[in-house]
Every structure is written in C-alpha cells, then in structure tokens.
Design an enzyme around this catalytic site. Sequence first.
Site, PDB file in Angstrom:
ATOM      1  N   ASP A   1       0.839  -1.205   0.000  1.00  0.00           N
ATOM      2  CA  ASP A   1       0.000   0.000   0.000  1.00  0.00           C
ATOM      3  C   ASP A   1       0.871   1.252   0.000  1.00  0.00           C
ATOM      4  O   ASP A   1       1.955   1.252   0.591  1.00  0.00           O
ATOM      5  CB  ASP A   1      -0.909  -0.037   1.242  1.00  0.00           C
TER       6      ASP A   1
ATOM      7  N   LEU B   1      10.673 -21.295  -3.832  1.00  0.00           N
ATOM      8  CA  LEU B   1       9.724 -20.292  -3.325  1.00  0.00           C
ATOM      9  C   LEU B   1       8.486 -20.329  -4.209  1.00  0.00           C
ATOM     10  O   LEU B   1       8.598 -20.398  -5.434  1.00  0.00           O
ATOM     11  CB  LEU B   1      10.346 -18.880  -3.406  1.00  0.00           C
TER      12      LEU B   1
ATOM     13  N   ARG C   1       0.419   7.610  -2.812  1.00  0.00           N
ATOM     14  CA  ARG C   1       0.939   8.689  -1.957  1.00  0.00           C
ATOM     15  C   ARG C   1       2.416   8.940  -2.233  1.00  0.00           C
ATOM     16  O   ARG C   1       2.872  10.080  -2.261  1.00  0.00           O
ATOM     17  CB  ARG C   1       0.729   8.334  -0.474  1.00  0.00           C
TER      18      ARG C   1
ATOM     19  N   HIS D   1       3.255   3.068  -8.828  1.00  0.00           N
ATOM     20  CA  HIS D   1       3.081   1.622  -9.057  1.00  0.00           C
ATOM     21  C   HIS D   1       4.327   1.039  -9.723  1.00  0.00           C
ATOM     22  O   HIS D   1       4.746  -0.073  -9.412  1.00  0.00           O
ATOM     23  CB  HIS D   1       1.850   1.358  -9.929  1.00  0.00           C
TER      24      HIS D   1
HETATM   25  C1  FPP Z   1      -1.607   0.116  -3.416  1.00  0.00           C
HETATM   26  O1  FPP Z   1      -1.189   1.456  -3.449  1.00  0.00           O
HETATM   27  C2  FPP Z   1      -1.051  -0.621  -4.516  1.00  0.00           C
HETATM   28  C3  FPP Z   1      -1.768  -1.211  -5.525  1.00  0.00           C
HETATM   29  C4  FPP Z   1      -3.249  -1.135  -5.612  1.00  0.00           C
HETATM   30  C5  FPP Z   1      -1.124  -1.909  -6.627  1.00  0.00           C
HETATM   31  C6  FPP Z   1       0.048  -2.766  -6.295  1.00  0.00           C
HETATM   32  C7  FPP Z   1       0.794  -3.006  -7.530  1.00  0.00           C
HETATM   33  C8  FPP Z   1       2.121  -2.980  -7.673  1.00  0.00           C
HETATM   34  C9  FPP Z   1       3.067  -2.791  -6.565  1.00  0.00           C
HETATM   35  C10 FPP Z   1       2.655  -3.126  -9.029  1.00  0.00           C
HETATM   36  C11 FPP Z   1       3.494  -4.309  -9.289  1.00  0.00           C
HETATM   37  C12 FPP Z   1       2.887  -5.565  -8.847  1.00  0.00           C
HETATM   38  C13 FPP Z   1       3.303  -6.775  -9.269  1.00  0.00           C
HETATM   39  C14 FPP Z   1       2.747  -7.984  -8.640  1.00  0.00           C
HETATM   40  C15 FPP Z   1       4.317  -6.935 -10.330  1.00  0.00           C
HETATM   41  P1  FPP Z   1      -2.286   2.583  -3.626  1.00  0.00           P
HETATM   42  O2  FPP Z   1      -2.446   2.856  -5.067  1.00  0.00           O
HETATM   43  O3  FPP Z   1      -3.555   2.180  -2.941  1.00  0.00           O
HETATM   44  O4  FPP Z   1      -1.598   3.780  -2.893  1.00  0.00           O
HETATM   45  P2  FPP Z   1      -2.307   4.939  -2.052  1.00  0.00           P
HETATM   46  O5  FPP Z   1      -3.024   4.262  -0.918  1.00  0.00           O
HETATM   47  O6  FPP Z   1      -1.153   5.767  -1.602  1.00  0.00           O
HETATM   48  O7  FPP Z   1      -3.228   5.661  -2.974  1.00  0.00           O
END
Ligand code: FPP
Length: 231
Positions: free
Chosen positions: A16, A127, A20, A33
């Site tokens: 998460d 893994l 931000r 991301h």
């Molecule tokens: C949460 O941050 C993150 C996500 C919804 C996406 C997670 C995806 C990745 C890390 C990309 C790569 C993944 C893989 C498996 C290769 P948020 O967008 O909710 O952040 P915020 O809470 O700050 O808005």
Amino acid sequence: MVSEEKIPVHVTIIMDGNGRWARQRGEERLFGHNEGRESVRACVEYAVEKGIRYLSLFAFSEENWNRPRAEVEGLMHLMLKAIMDETPLFHKNGIRFRVLGDMSRLSKELRAQIDDCMTQTETYERLTLVIFLSYSGKWDIVQAANRFMKENPGKELDAGALEKYLATAGIPDPDLLIRTSGEERLSNYMLWQTAYTEFYFTDVLWPDFRKTEFQYALDAFSKRERRFGKI
Ligand code: FPP
C-alpha cells in the site's frame, strides 16, 4: 537481526502507498506503481535468500476495479509486463509463480501470459510466489461455498471441506501479514486464512519497502509468541 531468527513459512504483503509516494514527488499514481514493482522484485529476491517458502502479494483487489479506467489499465499493463520481464528470474531462482483471484475479469492476453508463466514454473519448489489479482476474501469464501454445494449436493459444509475449495487450497495459511503505508486493516483480503496470522504494520510506503524494511518485519515476527489459542 534478533538472536533467534524464526523464518515464517508464508509471508503475505498488502502493498500500500504507491499513490501517496508518487504524489509526494508531484508525479502520477502510475509512477508509484512502477516503483512499487522494484519493491516486489527486491522482496522476492530477499524471500529466496531467507528461505521463505511462500510469498504472497495483494496486487489488485476486487474493489480496485472501481478506480479510474486509466489507472486500472495501467496496472494491468504493468502486471503483464512484470510477468514477461520476471519469468527468467523465476527460472533462475526456482520460483513457482501462481496467480489467484477472479480470472474471468482479466483480459485474454493477461490470462494467457499468467497461464504460460504458471505452466513454465509449476515444478519449482524453492519459493512459491502468489499474486492475488482481482481477489477479495469474501469472494473467495462465497466461490468456495458455491463450488462445494455444486459438487456435494445435500452434504453439510465444515471448515475442512471449505478450505479445500478456497482459491488458496494447498497453500499454508500466512504466518506473517505485512501492510505498508500506515493503514492498519485487512481490507477484505484473506479473511479466512488469516485467523492466526501475525500482523505487522509499518508507515513506510510500498515503493520504499525493500530488503532492510523486510528484515525489520522478520525481526518483529521472530519476537512474537504464537499460541494458536492454547496457553
Ligand atoms: C496500493 O497502493 C497498490 C496497488 C493497488 C497496486 C500494487 C501493484 C504494484 C506494486 C505493481 C506491481 C505488482 C506486481 C505484482 C508486479 P495505492 O495505489 O492504494 O496507494 P495509495 O493508498 O497511496 O493511494
């Protein structure tokens, strides 16, 4: 490092804070991301190094489909690209790749890429990397109950039977759940499977969660006393 390190069998992470992290830098959310992808690689490599057997990552929830279309498309493209780029790393390190969730909502192209990578890596045992995509805990319990009823008409459902129908069947329940970015909730993730999981929350945003931060979480886990309801 703590004196007696206990290595969890299954570590799961709610990644998460990408949005931000990007906003703090005056960038678009997808920039966060993208950087989050680097943290995924770092954590996968560290999990291999530490001898963790299962690493699972909550990459996209059912609720995330409600985000703006451009972000959803960007994230799906990122997943596709990540799988294509990282498959050699899976071969090199003996990593079995799995994706769990409601596959029916993914594009044909992404599904094909996922199937191909899962088939290529299915015999690896060092893994198991599980990506939860289009997943939610309530969806999982409901789909498991529905499949059980369809296949066992008239039979009564019990916990053991339900577990065999969950998307996670065959994967041990998580020992440690990490959530980054200061949020301290489960957000409809593995509701059933986390009954006895240890939780670790950190304010660090996902793109900044690398090897050192992972080790802090493992150190915290090593200090926990797990009783599973016993005394
Ligand atoms: C949460 O941050 C993150 C996500 C919804 C996406 C997670 C995806 C990745 C890390 C990309 C790569 C993944 C893989 C498996 C290769 P948020 O967008 O909710 O952040 P915020 O809470 O700050 O808005």
